[in-house]
Design a protein around this motif. Structure first.
Motif, PDB file in Angstrom:
ATOM      1  N   SER A 110       8.611  -5.365  -1.512  1.00 29.02           N
ATOM      2  CA  SER A 110       8.275  -3.996  -1.904  1.00 29.02           C
ATOM      3  C   SER A 110       7.027  -3.541  -1.179  1.00 29.02           C
ATOM      4  N   ARG A 111       6.889  -2.225  -1.125  1.00 30.13           N
ATOM      5  CA  ARG A 111       5.718  -1.592  -0.523  1.00 30.13           C
ATOM      6  C   ARG A 111       5.260  -0.495  -1.469  1.00 30.13           C
ATOM      7  N   SER A 112       3.967  -0.322  -1.561  1.00 31.36           N
ATOM      8  CA  SER A 112       3.411   0.715  -2.439  1.00 31.36           C
ATOM      9  C   SER A 112       2.433   1.574  -1.657  1.00 31.36           C
ATOM     10  N   TYR A 113       2.478   2.864  -1.953  1.00 33.62           N
ATOM     11  CA  TYR A 113       1.534   3.826  -1.364  1.00 33.62           C
ATOM     12  C   TYR A 113       0.809   4.547  -2.486  1.00 33.62           C
ATOM     13  N   ILE A 114      -0.399   4.988  -2.168  1.00 39.21           N
ATOM     14  CA  ILE A 114      -1.108   5.897  -3.068  1.00 39.21           C
ATOM     15  C   ILE A 114      -1.502   7.116  -2.244  1.00 39.21           C
ATOM     16  N   TYR A 115      -1.315   8.298  -2.847  1.00 45.86           N
ATOM     17  CA  TYR A 115      -1.746   9.530  -2.180  1.00 45.86           C
ATOM     18  C   TYR A 115      -2.867  10.126  -3.018  1.00 45.86           C
ATOM     19  N   LYS A 116      -3.984  10.507  -2.353  1.00 48.36           N
ATOM     20  CA  LYS A 116      -5.182  10.974  -3.051  1.00 48.36           C
ATOM     21  C   LYS A 116      -5.448  12.446  -2.776  1.00 48.36           C
ATOM     22  N   ILE A 117      -5.550  13.199  -3.870  1.00 48.97           N
ATOM     23  CA  ILE A 117      -5.904  14.625  -3.805  1.00 48.97           C
ATOM     24  C   ILE A 117      -7.234  14.810  -4.527  1.00 48.97           C
ATOM     25  N   THR A 118      -8.111  15.630  -3.971  1.00 42.56           N
ATOM     26  CA  THR A 118      -9.319  16.013  -4.705  1.00 42.56           C
ATOM     27  C   THR A 118      -9.231  17.504  -5.014  1.00 42.56           C
ATOM     28  N   LEU A 119      -9.587  17.858  -6.240  1.00 45.26           N
ATOM     29  CA  LEU A 119      -9.472  19.243  -6.689  1.00 45.26           C
ATOM     30  C   LEU A 119     -10.760  20.037  -6.448  1.00 45.26           C
ATOM     31  N   SER A 120     -11.805  19.346  -5.974  1.00 47.67           N
ATOM     32  CA  SER A 120     -13.038  20.064  -5.633  1.00 47.67           C
ATOM     33  C   SER A 120     -13.653  19.431  -4.390  1.00 47.67           C
ATOM     34  N   LYS A 121     -14.431  20.225  -3.679  1.00 47.39           N
ATOM     35  CA  LYS A 121     -15.022  19.751  -2.419  1.00 47.39           C
ATOM     36  C   LYS A 121     -15.993  18.600  -2.673  1.00 47.39           C
ATOM     37  N   SER A 122     -15.860  17.560  -1.847  1.00 46.65           N
ATOM     38  CA  SER A 122     -16.805  16.445  -1.907  1.00 46.65           C
ATOM     39  C   SER A 122     -17.093  16.001  -0.480  1.00 46.65           C
ATOM     40  N   PRO A 123     -18.380  15.823  -0.129  1.00 48.25           N
ATOM     41  CA  PRO A 123     -18.691  15.354   1.229  1.00 48.25           C
ATOM     42  C   PRO A 123     -18.158  13.951   1.484  1.00 48.25           C
ATOM     43  N   PHE A 124     -17.869  13.192   0.418  1.00 51.49           N
ATOM     44  CA  PHE A 124     -17.415  11.808   0.574  1.00 51.49           C
ATOM     45  C   PHE A 124     -15.897  11.696   0.691  1.00 51.49           C
ATOM     46  N   GLY A 180     -10.740  12.407 -13.295  1.00 49.65           N
ATOM     47  CA  GLY A 180     -11.726  13.476 -13.052  1.00 49.65           C
ATOM     48  C   GLY A 180     -11.158  14.498 -12.085  1.00 49.65           C
ATOM     49  N   GLN A 181     -11.833  14.697 -10.957  1.00 52.56           N
ATOM     50  CA  GLN A 181     -11.382  15.673  -9.957  1.00 52.56           C
ATOM     51  C   GLN A 181     -10.373  15.076  -8.969  1.00 52.56           C
ATOM     52  N   GLU A 182     -10.010  13.819  -9.181  1.00 47.82           N
ATOM     53  CA  GLU A 182      -9.022  13.174  -8.313  1.00 47.82           C
ATOM     54  C   GLU A 182      -7.655  13.176  -8.968  1.00 47.82           C
ATOM     55  N   LEU A 183      -6.629  13.469  -8.163  1.00 46.44           N
ATOM     56  CA  LEU A 183      -5.237  13.277  -8.580  1.00 46.44           C
ATOM     57  C   LEU A 183      -4.648  12.215  -7.672  1.00 46.44           C
ATOM     58  N   LEU A 184      -4.057  11.192  -8.269  1.00 45.64           N
ATOM     59  CA  LEU A 184      -3.533  10.067  -7.505  1.00 45.64           C
ATOM     60  C   LEU A 184      -2.036   9.921  -7.749  1.00 45.64           C
ATOM     61  N   PHE A 185      -1.266   9.857  -6.671  1.00 43.84           N
ATOM     62  CA  PHE A 185       0.176   9.668  -6.769  1.00 43.84           C
ATOM     63  C   PHE A 185       0.507   8.254  -6.315  1.00 43.84           C
ATOM     64  N   ASN A 186       1.106   7.479  -7.228  1.00 41.39           N
ATOM     65  CA  ASN A 186       1.491   6.094  -6.925  1.00 41.39           C
ATOM     66  C   ASN A 186       3.000   6.023  -6.746  1.00 41.39           C
ATOM     67  N   ILE A 187       3.438   5.434  -5.638  1.00 39.77           N
ATOM     68  CA  ILE A 187       4.869   5.308  -5.388  1.00 39.77           C
ATOM     69  C   ILE A 187       5.162   3.945  -4.757  1.00 39.77           C
ATOM     70  N   SER A 188       6.177   3.254  -5.303  1.00 44.00           N
ATOM     71  CA  SER A 188       6.572   1.933  -4.800  1.00 44.00           C
ATOM     72  C   SER A 188       8.076   1.919  -4.580  1.00 44.00           C
ATOM     73  N   ALA A 189       8.504   1.195  -3.545  1.00 39.07           N
ATOM     74  CA  ALA A 189       9.932   1.078  -3.239  1.00 39.07           C
ATOM     75  C   ALA A 189      10.166  -0.172  -2.404  1.00 39.07           C
ATOM     76  N   ASN A 190      11.443  -0.524  -2.265  1.00 36.66           N
ATOM     77  CA  ASN A 190      11.752  -1.667  -1.387  1.00 36.66           C
ATOM     78  C   ASN A 190      11.516  -1.298   0.073  1.00 36.66           C
ATOM     79  N   ARG A 191      11.683  -0.021   0.419  1.00 39.15           N
ATOM     80  CA  ARG A 191      11.444   0.452   1.783  1.00 39.15           C
ATOM     81  C   ARG A 191      11.148   1.951   1.725  1.00 39.15           C
ATOM     82  N   PHE A 192      10.563   2.485   2.804  1.00 41.43           N
ATOM     83  CA  PHE A 192      10.278   3.921   2.901  1.00 41.43           C
ATOM     84  C   PHE A 192      10.781   4.446   4.236  1.00 41.43           C
TER      85      PHE A 192
END
Length: 251
Positions: A110-124, A180-192
């Protein structure tokens, strides 16, 4: 040539300055940087095979690759030396001896990905998240993400010119969480499929903003047409974060 020793390396990289994983003729890639580093260290030409390709600008917090070494390697010494050679955006965390036919790509369960969204500006977060100012309804995002689990054909979310024989993937997880201001999408599958996670995220946020309904999202999956799905989410928010293997391949 004497008997070769096969090894798996576990590594991570910041993909911002790289044209993806896969070696190319006229662009600098993570695979090229690793092959150069290993060849320098082992004083012979070394080719590596990764668990999968990541696109330009995409990161990995856990990636695996295998290679064959003409000499037996000792882990702590190897890690110290290879990390001294590699550029600062690439780090090797582990080295494990594997069976001669073990394969980083084909043996992965299996392989897993995370996608990261920020809802407000951050220099980091400027190179590590998608800055998304519009409001997103996390309940709607998760309602749509759950629909993905009902399907196995993801042609709607695949890059069109691709050399795969099948668009079938078995999903194990697809869910959003808010921190908090982060939205995280977790997705796992045998392949992508190529571009699959970014196309899914780009389409899901249209549900999260109310531009698409969950029924629209279901219709997009069933259309099996990439033109029906929405624009891909930006590369900088995507991370390959976990690849799992059967213990039987390790020595």
């Amino acid at each position: 040539m004497g008997e070769m020793n096969r090894y798996f390396i576990e590594l991570a990289y910041d993909g911002k300055n790289y044209h993806g994983w896969q070696i190319q003729n006229n662009a600098y890639t993570v695979q090229e940087a690793l092959e150069k580093g290993l060849s320098t260290l082992l004083k012979s030409p070394i080719g590596i095979m990764g668990s999968g390709r990541t696109d330009t600008g995409v990161h990995a917090t856990q990636q695996f690759a295998h290679f064959d070494s003409p000499i037996v390697l000792e882990k702590s010494e190897f890690l110290k030396k290879i990390n001294g050679i590699l550029p600062p955006e690439i780090a090797v965390y582990d080295l494990r001896a594997v069976k001669p036919d073990a394969h980083a790509r084909f043996d992965a369960n299996s392989r897993s990905y995370i996608y990261k969204i920020t809802l407000s500006k951050s220099p980091f977060f400027k190179d590590s998240h998608w800055l998304f100012y519009k409001g997103l309804d996390i309940e709607k995002l998760n309602e749509a993400a759950a629909i993905l689990m009902e399907y196995t054909d993801f042609e709607s979310f695949s890059k069109v010119h691709t050399d795969v024989n099948t668009f079938l993937c078995q999903l194990f997880e697809a869910k959003w969480e808010q921190n908090g201001q982060e939205l995280l999408f977790n997705i796992s599958a045998n392949r992508f499929l190529r571009g699959m996670v970014r196309a899914i995220v780009g389409t899901l946020v249209e549900v999260g903003t109310g531009k698409l309904s969950t029924q629209d999202f279901r219709r997009i999956i069933e259309s099996k047409n990439r033109k029906e799905a929405k624009a891909a989410a930006p590369a900088q928010g995507l991370y390959l974060c976990r690849v799992s293997y059967p213990e039987s391949i390790f020595i």
